[in-house]
Design a protein around this motif. Structure first.
Motif, mmCIF file in Angstrom:
data_model
loop_
_atom_site.group_PDB
_atom_site.id
_atom_site.type_symbol
_atom_site.label_atom_id
_atom_site.label_comp_id
_atom_site.label_asym_id
_atom_site.label_seq_id
_atom_site.Cartn_x
_atom_site.Cartn_y
_atom_site.Cartn_z
ATOM 1 N N SER A 138 84.002 77.072 48.475
ATOM 2 C CA SER A 138 84.500 75.752 48.876
ATOM 3 C C SER A 138 85.418 75.803 50.087
ATOM 4 O O SER A 138 85.568 74.808 50.796
ATOM 5 N N ASN A 139 86.031 76.951 50.338
ATOM 6 C CA ASN A 139 86.989 76.998 51.463
ATOM 7 C C ASN A 139 86.870 78.289 52.277
ATOM 8 O O ASN A 139 87.858 78.768 52.842
ATOM 9 N N VAL A 140 85.663 78.858 52.360
ATOM 10 C CA VAL A 140 85.513 80.108 53.105
ATOM 11 C C VAL A 140 85.361 79.816 54.594
ATOM 12 O O VAL A 140 84.979 78.715 55.008
ATOM 13 N N THR A 141 85.660 80.825 55.405
ATOM 14 C CA THR A 141 85.469 80.744 56.854
ATOM 15 C C THR A 141 84.310 81.644 57.240
ATOM 16 O O THR A 141 84.314 82.837 56.962
ATOM 17 N N LEU A 142 83.314 81.062 57.870
ATOM 18 C CA LEU A 142 82.135 81.834 58.260
ATOM 19 C C LEU A 142 82.471 82.789 59.398
ATOM 20 O O LEU A 142 83.153 82.437 60.357
ATOM 21 N N TRP A 192 81.986 86.548 55.889
ATOM 22 C CA TRP A 192 81.049 85.609 55.268
ATOM 23 C C TRP A 192 79.916 85.340 56.243
ATOM 24 O O TRP A 192 80.130 84.921 57.380
ATOM 25 N N LEU A 193 78.691 85.583 55.765
ATOM 26 C CA LEU A 193 77.495 85.373 56.570
ATOM 27 C C LEU A 193 76.718 84.181 56.013
ATOM 28 O O LEU A 193 76.426 84.123 54.816
ATOM 29 N N GLU A 194 76.385 83.242 56.897
ATOM 30 C CA GLU A 194 75.486 82.150 56.544
ATOM 31 C C GLU A 194 74.095 82.510 57.054
ATOM 32 O O GLU A 194 73.923 82.841 58.229
ATOM 33 N N ILE A 195 73.098 82.470 56.159
ATOM 34 C CA ILE A 195 71.715 82.713 56.551
ATOM 35 C C ILE A 195 70.922 81.443 56.284
ATOM 36 O O ILE A 195 70.930 80.925 55.158
ATOM 37 N N VAL A 196 70.258 80.948 57.313
ATOM 38 C CA VAL A 196 69.372 79.798 57.173
ATOM 39 C C VAL A 196 67.938 80.305 57.331
ATOM 40 O O VAL A 196 67.556 80.793 58.398
ATOM 41 N N ASN A 206 75.900 72.182 48.897
ATOM 42 C CA ASN A 206 76.715 72.169 47.688
ATOM 43 C C ASN A 206 77.673 73.353 47.752
ATOM 44 O O ASN A 206 77.266 74.505 47.578
ATOM 45 N N PHE A 207 78.939 73.078 47.997
ATOM 46 C CA PHE A 207 79.957 74.132 48.074
ATOM 47 C C PHE A 207 80.681 74.335 46.746
ATOM 48 O O PHE A 207 81.376 75.331 46.582
ATOM 49 N N TYR A 208 80.527 73.399 45.819
ATOM 50 C CA TYR A 208 81.357 73.444 44.617
ATOM 51 C C TYR A 208 80.862 74.476 43.609
ATOM 52 O O TYR A 208 81.624 75.324 43.153
#
Length: 446
Positions: free
Chosen positions: A234-238, A312-316, A354-356
């Motif tokens: 919910s509060n991470v920094t990518l 933190w890695l975001e993969i799309v 959905n971050f929750y």
């Protein structure tokens, strides 16, 4: 196996051997002090379901499955009820509740799973307890595993257990179904009548709505005696974002599957050895791979991308293909934060994600013409494979590697290669360098 308790399966990762039946279930059970969010079932059953080629897997792999069509779906390696004598059957006692661990061990097809006249309560997927939802059927995509609870609350009889393919243009999907039997121990009635109907196999809205409803149970016990939701997004920094498009391209007169127009070429030297001894020189290229968009022309090569350790890695994942795809990342579980159709844009983070309570799992589906977004915390140093679980896509190049580097030499984090390791694939010059390396280490220790 300390971090996740739940349902998984294993298989060989080379040479199409999964298509030849090389797989089996893994159950990771909770410790005594770890409570599970449901009463202990009367019994547990493993269900390995997947599409099956009649041809030898050695023949199938010569073309990566091109030109071959699946003959049928099997359930625990067995053919369908009414067509074979040795069909799969499970015996239940009336009034008791049972846990079914369902895995799609197939090569190509997503499936819809259901049990005639019985509801299923979803409780777990790939080591994560979920919010408990009651389902008539569940979509299971290639490489995925689920646990459902089934209560024997019907009249004493036999009932069909059915899995049918999704996104497959068949006039009669039931003709190729995996069919087993749920047998009540005091039943004298054979399963009969029509098979229970599932959702339209081309109804993406149904499947995506169900996928969005699968959420993490934040109050359940994890592998340690604390809540699963202690660590959320919910509060991470990518730190990084990869946008990876899966497609197919003609390269050197052969159709190969690509990621951002790059088809992975397996080197003769294992990447981790090349990384450890020669910094990858001559074996792979580091950080040349396009992580945000596709190259203008398709190429074949061995590329490795850097992942920031403890970032933190975001993969799309984007899917240009007209089939379901599944993606898996070795070494990590990831938070599944969003699904969508069409093009992904950064605005989806505020409108769709959905971050929750996104569920944590190791394999996620990507819908035809759609995208799926996951968050992963790169706390595990190593060289990790990111790939399509669709065996044809993987075998023909839809994969890459993420190098998560930690400069701390602590062997507890990442063990060095053993001294008696056999080095294959490197040139003689590199072998000479390695021999010199061991010679120096030997005399230093002396």
């Amino acid at each position: 196996m300390k971090d996740q308790i739940g349902s998984f399966f294993y298989f060989p990762s080379i040479n199409f051997q999964r298509a030849g039946g090389g797989f089996g279930p893994i159950r990771i059970n909770n410790g005594i002090v770890i409570n599970v969010p449901f009463p202990k079932p009367e019994n547990e059953f493993d269900l390995l379901i997947g599409d099956w080629y009649q041809q030898s897997y050695k023949d199938v792999r010569t073309t990566g499955g091109m030109g071959y069509f699946t003959d049928w779906l099997l359930m625990n390696g067995k053919g369908p009820f009414s067509l074979v004598q040795n069909y799969e059957s499970f015996t239940l006692s009336q009034g008791k509740t049972y846990r079914f661990r369902i895995s799609n061990v197939g090569n190509l097809w997503s499936i819809n799973f259901r049990i005639q006249n019985h509801k299923m309560v979803l409780v777990e997927t790939e080591g994560s307890y979920t919010n408990q939802i009651t389902l008539d059927s569940i979509d299971v995509h290639v490489g995925q595993s689920y646990s459902v609870l089934v209560t024997a609350d019907q009249n004493a009889s036999d009932y069909y257990i059915v899995a049918t393919p999704k996104w497959v243009n068949l006039s009669n999907p039931n003709a190729i179904a995996a069919i087993g039997v749920l047998h009540y121990e005091n039943s004298n009635t054979t399963a009969n009548g029509s098979l229970p109907n599932g959702p339209d196999p081309f109804d993406i809205d149904f499947s995506m709505c169900q996928a969005r409803s699968i959420r993490w149970n934040l109050t359940a016990g994890a592998a340690r005696p604390n809540h699963q939701g202690t660590f959320n997004v919910s509060n991470v920094t990518l730190s990084q974002t990869f946008v990876l498009r899966g497609s197919v391209s003609l390269i050197d007169d052969a159709f190969l599957y690509t990621v951002n127009n790059v088809s992975y070429k397996t080197p003769s030297t294992p990447l981790k050895l090349a990384d450890h001894f020669i910094n990858g020189s001559g074996v792979y290229q580091i950080d040349i791979f396009p992580i945000h968009s596709s190259l203008p022309a398709a190429i074949n090569g061995t590329f490795v991308v850097s992942g920031i350790h403890k970032g933190w890695l975001e993969i799309v994942f984007k899917n240009d293909l007209n089939v379901f795809d599944s993606w898996h990342l070795d070494g990590f579980g990831f938070f599944v934060v969003g699904f969508g159709l069409g093009d992904w844009t950064p605005e989806a983070r505020s409108t769709t994600y959905n971050f929750y309570d996104p569920v944590v799992r190791s394999t996620v589906q990507v819908y035809p013409g759609g995208w799926t977004a996951v968050y992963v915390y790169l706390d595990n140093p190593g060289m990790w494979n990111l790939r399509s679980q669709n065996l044809k896509h993987w075998y023909l190049g839809q994969e890459l590697y993420i190098r998560v580097y930690d400069p701390d030499p602590n062997p507890i984090k990442e063990r060095p290669p053993p001294d008696n390791l056999l080095f294959c694939g490197m040139s003689l010059a590199y072998i000479d360098l390695i021999l010199v390396y061991f010679y120096i280490i030997y005399w230093r220790d002396k």
